[in-house]
Design an enzyme around this catalytic site. Structure first.
Site, mmCIF file in Angstrom:
data_model
loop_
_atom_site.group_PDB
_atom_site.id
_atom_site.type_symbol
_atom_site.label_atom_id
_atom_site.label_comp_id
_atom_site.label_asym_id
_atom_site.label_seq_id
_atom_site.Cartn_x
_atom_site.Cartn_y
_atom_site.Cartn_z
ATOM 1 N N LYS A 25 -24.904 -5.597 -12.148
ATOM 2 C CA LYS A 25 -24.600 -5.069 -13.356
ATOM 3 C C LYS A 25 -25.715 -4.775 -14.224
ATOM 4 O O LYS A 25 -26.597 -5.372 -14.461
ATOM 5 C CB LYS A 25 -23.564 -6.026 -14.117
ATOM 6 C CG LYS A 25 -22.664 -5.303 -15.295
ATOM 7 C CD LYS A 25 -21.816 -6.205 -15.743
ATOM 8 C CE LYS A 25 -20.921 -5.918 -16.987
ATOM 9 N NZ LYS A 25 -19.950 -6.666 -17.370
ATOM 10 N N SER A 72 -15.198 -4.844 -17.818
ATOM 11 C CA SER A 72 -16.273 -3.931 -17.776
ATOM 12 C C SER A 72 -17.016 -3.902 -16.696
ATOM 13 O O SER A 72 -17.951 -2.987 -16.304
ATOM 14 C CB SER A 72 -17.074 -4.331 -19.027
ATOM 15 O OG SER A 72 -17.709 -5.417 -18.897
ATOM 16 N N SER A 92 -14.047 -9.448 -17.746
ATOM 17 C CA SER A 92 -14.701 -8.368 -17.147
ATOM 18 C C SER A 92 -15.056 -8.539 -15.837
ATOM 19 O O SER A 92 -15.566 -7.490 -15.483
ATOM 20 C CB SER A 92 -15.871 -8.091 -18.026
ATOM 21 O OG SER A 92 -15.455 -7.410 -19.178
#
Ligand SMILES: [Mg+2]
Ligand SMILES: [Zn+2]
Lengths: 486, 479, 104
Positions: free
Chosen positions: A80, A155, A179
């Site tokens: 990420k 997310s 997330s």
């Protein structure tokens, strides 16, 4: 298409690498080819690290040629874009960090490098991890591999989509309010949010410090367990990181759930929830019962207050965490004649709408005259939510629930209504407030073939129990992963 | 102060740079003098994702200070974020302690002045916080150096118990003495190791409520503290006398014009939005650590004063002068090492040494001879090898030349003559020349004794040992 | 009786939005001020539900990790790497970061 090594699980790839049947370079090349083919449609990555990845793969092959290479040696991972990576641009999906290249590695990146892992790219996400759909990215939304018109969840949407679409074997996400689990559920992969303090946060761009936690996404529970073991553990650079020894999570995967007491919270099966979601979750529980687990009805009475408490606490912390983006030392700088203007404009131009919204809400919740009514009140409710779980774990070993009330929604469906978007996290947020470990494991699909996640929640440091249950469910047939039609 | 109808109410917030090798939350060096942005790392530069880790030594030094100031050492204290934007504040917040500081309450006892009781100045708190970087204002831009960002500071906050500028300075001196004694700070105000914010208000002498106060920021010398308070108190009295109200505001001291002036009003009132620092769990101080530190406490200024008074038989005043500066105590002890009487040494230091320091405006080690040399000089006085007056001239010369006592006394020819034969010879000469006066004396006019002493000394060029001169002269006069 | 104007139900005024934006150092366009007022009002209306809970005797939870902050030894472990630290600077002057002239 060639050998499609990119479709392997970590367990499979690890074995074949060890037996020298394949090389990390071949494996990595297949991932990079898949990325090249899909990215124009999927947008799971902000930065693809082709050159670096091939160099890492070559190095991994050298290590593999010698005996006892570490367990993730040569395995291609997606990271990420919230993790600081030395020498590789780290944007957090924000314009304000669009040109930022960290001179240091996050602790978990350092650990993965030591393991010999290969980083194929920096995965897309909601800007500063603020969002539930990966639509709040300065680099455009990530699309769901199962339906390109739908969101990947957020997310960590890029991390989930990349794993689901076989662009990498596993990935790292972060979970502040759901997330990791929400995109894992929407994309049909396994995602673990460990106990708060289990994994170091050093070098992970902070959203809400008391809630943020690092975790893996993978195609199987076993793969997720392997990555978790590699990243977990003490870090002298993170004062909130636990010094407890890290168990060998894969060893906990006995396939055995006999006698396990699974709590089913009545507040998590609400009116208005998707019938397919409820059906799939109940179906999975039935299956676990048939394997010898016992379900007990429990109550988490303050569930309905979690979203409200979360959005005050998380935004308050975020308002301070994001104060460092001021255009002085790194990142975007807007033209200005004085320093007040410098701040006001840099931040106005650099942050997206959702980030501004949360900074504003958090600043307000901490401001003179409102602190007690909002921030402090939310912290007190956090205590109540935590106690709910403490009480629940007196009568069960783990808690099972849906991850989200629905499957992946359409792109743009909730962007006009922030509150509606926030409510996507209604089943995941309590876990962060209480600091507990939880996992999303695929348990079915709706009529549109959109994946559904089963959420397993453990007591603090109860990762082994939830991994064992998730793995047992997978072994019993689980939900046969349907490769997305891309 | 201009009028006795008003009373000043003063409180001090002192920021002390702590004596550590590394910063409060990262492993960067604290030393001064590095080129800009060389003592920095991702943590003290607030790069994304970095986290603070607390320095153990800082905690120990603060506990030592707290124990010295009779504070309660909180077993559980909390760090908080104090938010404001400024280019030298990299995180956009300062990590400080707010409602749960490490040291709570306590007091500092000021040495009794000649007239009265010792005064206890109560403390509100002592807490830990990080320093900011430094902005340098150039022609068309400002330049930022983060070397000081994250350097540990201790903030010591007093109650508004001080009542005069002199008392504020006395408090500050005592506090500095304590910080230096426990090793928490080098106490060098002129180098910025101590900075002081002063809260000042005035009120009618019979009032019990506090008046509106102003805060004067960033005073970095005792002189400025005193002058700024004098100025501010007078200003406030004049304002009140003229029927105006005192605005609660922040002032800056202008050392050039010697006035305080309000800071250009900020865009809006400060709202620091304090909240508990989520990146640092509460600081837990185990009781055995406090006990261990207690057992290892060095002598504090008050104890030192007591010891000096007791061991050397000095008066309170003498002790307060000797220990009022960082350097005189050691100097005194080194003079004593030459076998000098404590009273003699103390008097000499308080008069001759301090005069030399004041006149040269140099630090002690430059302004005065080495204490060994001063001791050697006083030794000569005690051994009657030179007179006290000669010693004073020799000392002045030593201060100028930097030469030793022996050499200076020889060079100036100040050595005393104690040789009886030489003195007898001088006496004989005087008595021979002053036959008339000798007759008068022998006839009973004993008042003339002094005249003869003076004459003999004069004949010997002032170098006669007074004791021997007296002995020989009395004998000769007796006939 | 007159009906209350819709504005009266807003949890936050435009003036407050502007004040908060000043605290947060965010320059807002007028349209942004308007939408933020509406969105923040909705959010603050929603979080009002917390007031259904009596929390007078409940201690706040600020953190959920293990208690007691670890202490590191007082040792210099970083070495000067000024160029690496300055490499991302939007503007610099020698070893300094450069910003517009600060007015106190
Ligand atoms: Mg302070
Ligand atoms: Zn540093």
């Amino acid at each position: 298409m060639g050998s499609e090594l990119n479709r392997l699980t970590i367990s499979e790839a690890r074995e074949r690498l060890r037996r020298r049947e394949i090389t990390s370079r071949e494996l990595t090349r297949d991932c990079l080819e898949r990325i090249a083919a899909l990215e124009p449609r999927l947008n799971a990555f902000i930065t693809v690290c082709e050159t670096e990845a091939m160099a890492q793969a070559a190095e991994a092959d050298r290590r593999l040629a010698q005996s006892d290479a570490p367990s993730l040696c040569g395995i291609p991972l997606g990271i990420k874009d919230i993790y600081c990576t030395r020498g590789v641009r780290t944007t957090c999906a924000s314009k304000i960090l669009g040109n930022f290249t960290p001179p240091f590695d996050a602790t978990v990146i350092e650990k993965l490098r030591a393991e010999g892992a290969v980083f194929v790219g920096k995965a897309n996400m909601d800007e500063f991890a603020m969002g539930s759909s990966t639509e709040n990215s300065a680099f455009g939304p990530t699309r769901n591999p199962h339906d390109l018109e739908r969101v990947a969840g957020g997310s960590s949407g890029g991390s989930a989509a990349a794993v689901a679409a076989d662009e990498c074997l596993a990935s790292l996400g972060t979970d502040t309010g759901g997330s990791i689990r929400l995109p894992a559920s929407f994309c049909g992969v396994v995602g673990i949010k460990p106990t708060y303090s289990r994994v170091s946060r050093y070098g992970v761009v902070a959203y809400a410090s008391s809630l943020d936690q690092v975790g893996p996404l993978a195609r199987t529970v076993r793969d997720a367990a392997a990555v978790l073991r590699a990243v977990a553990g003490a870090d002298p650079r993170d004062s909130t990181c636990s010094a407890r020894p890290v168990p060998d999570y894969e060893r906990a995967l006995s396939g055995e759930v006999r006698g396990m007491r699974i709590g089913v919270p009545r507040e998590y099966f609400v009116e208005g929830m998707d019938g397919a979601v409820e059906g799939a979750v109940r179906g999975a529980l039935k299956r676990l019962e048939s394997m010898g687990a016992r379900t007990v009805e429990i109550s988490l009475p303050h569930t309905d207050y979690a979203v409200a408490a979360y959005y005050l606490i998380a935004t308050a912390e975020a308002s301070a965490n994001l104060a460092r983006y001021d255009g002085v030392r790194y990142g975007l700088r807007a033209g200005a004649d004085n320093n007040i203007e410098l701040y006001n404009r840099t931040r106005a131009q650099g942050f997206g709408a959702e980030v501004k919204r949360r900074i504003m809400l958090g600043t307000f919740a901490l401001s003179a005259g409102y602190y007690d009514a909002y921030y402090l009140k939310a912290q007190k409710v956090r205590t109540l939510i935590r106690r709910d779980f403490e009480r629940a774990f007196e009568s069960c070993d783990l808690v099972a629930a849906p991850v989200a009330p629905t499957t992946a929604f359409r792109l743009g469906e909730k962007t006009g209504d922030p509150l509606k978007m926030y409510l996507s996290d209604i089943f995941t947020i309590s876990v962060n407030l209480a600091g507990l470990p939880a996992m999303s494991v695929p348990c079915g699909a709706d009529e549109g073939a959109l994946p559904i996640g089963l959420q397993l929640i453990g007591p603090p440091f109860g990762e082994e129990a939830i991994l064992r249950a998730g793995d047992a469910w997978e072994r019993a047939g689980g939900f046969a992963r349907r490769a997305p039609q891309l | 102060m201009k009028t006795d109808a008003y009373e000043a109410v003063i409180g001090l917030e002192v920021h002390a740079h702590m004596l550590t090798r590394s910063k409060l939350f990262c492993g960067c060096a604290t030393e001064f003098g590095a080129p800009p942005n060389h003592n920095v790392c991702p943590v003290c530069m607030a790069m994304p994702g970095v986290l603070p880790v607390l320095n153990r030594h800082v905690v120990e030094l603060a506990i030592r200070t707290g124990l010295a100031a009779h504070s309660e050492i909180a077993p559980h204290s909390v760090f908080a974020r104090k938010s404001y934007f400024y280019p030298d504040l990299p995180k956009g917040y300062q990590i400080s302690q707010y409602d749960e500081p490490l040291c709570r309450g306590g007091y500092i006892e000021l040495a009794a002045r000649q007239d009265g009781e010792p005064r206890r100045i109560r403390l509100v708190r002592i807490h830990l916080e990080e320093d900011a970087g430094k902005n340098i204002h150039a022609e068309s831009a400002s330049l930022v150096d983060f070397n000081r960002s994250g350097v540990p500071l201790m903030e010591i906050v007093s109650e508004p118990d001080l009542r005069s500028p002199e008392e504020a300075v006395a408090y500050l001196r005592e506090l500095r003495g304590i910080l230096v004694a426990v090793g928490a700070s080098d106490g060098k105000m002129e180098e910025g190791s101590l900075r002081c914010d002063v809260n000042v208000s005035v009120r009618p002498r019979d009032a019990t409520e506090l008046g509106a106060r102003t805060e004067i920021k960033n005073l970095n010398s005792f002189r400025f503290v005193e002058k700024a308070i004098v100025y501010e108190v007078n200003r406030q009295i004049e304002e009140i006398a003229a029927g105006r109200r005192i605005a609660q505001e922040t002032h800056l001291w202008d050392p050039e014009r010697e006035v305080t002036r309000p800071m250009r009003s900020k865009e809006f009132a400060n709202d620091y939005r304090y909240f508990p620092e989520p990146d640092l769990p509460p600081l837990i101080v185990p009781p055995d650590l406090v006990e261990k530190i207690k057992a290892e406490m060095p002598d504090l200024p008050a104890q030192q004063r007591e010891k000096y008074a007791r061991d050397f038989g000095l008066t309170t005043y003498e002790v307060s002068v000797l220990l009022g500066r960082n350097d005189l105590g050691d100097y005194f002890v080194n003079v004593l090492a030459q076998g000098i009487n404590a009273k003699t040494a103390a008097n000499w230091i308080m008069t001759e040494v301090l005069r030399a320091v004041n006149e040269s405006a140099q630090p002690l080690e430059k302004a005065a001879p080495q204490p060994q040399e001063t001791g050697a000089l006083l030794r000569m006085v005690e051994d009657s090898r030179i007179s006290l007056n000669a010693a004073k001239s020799a000392f002045a010369a030593m201060c100028r030349s930097g030469k030793g006592a022996q050499a200076t006394v020889a060079e100036l020819g100040l050595a005393q003559v104690s040789d009886e034969a030489a003195i007898a010879e001088a006496c004989d000469r005087v008595l021979a020349a002053e036959g008339a006066k000798l007759a008068e004396y022998r006839a009973g006019r004993e008042k003339l004794y002094g005249f003869f002493v003076g004459a003999v000394m004069k004949a010997m060029g002032g170098k006669g040992n007074p004791k021997v001169v007296n002995e020989v002269l009395r004998r000769k006069l007796a006939g | 009786m007159l009906e209350l104007p819709a504005m009266a139900q807003e949890k936050i005024s435009l003036e407050q939005v502007r004040h908060v934006a000043r605290l947060a150092r965010l320059e807002l366009a007028p349209a942004e001020e308007e939408s933020l007022r509406a969105e923040m009002s909705e959010m603050l209306g929603y979080v009002d539900k917390l007031n259904e809970l009596a929390t007078d005797k409940v201690a706040p939870t600020a953190q959920v990790g293990e208690s007691g902050t670890p202490l590191r030894e007082d040792a210099v472990t970083n070495h000067a790497a000024a160029e690496a630290m300055l490499a991302n600077a939007p503007a610099r002057d020698g070893f300094f970061f450069k910003v517009p002239k600060i007015i106190e």
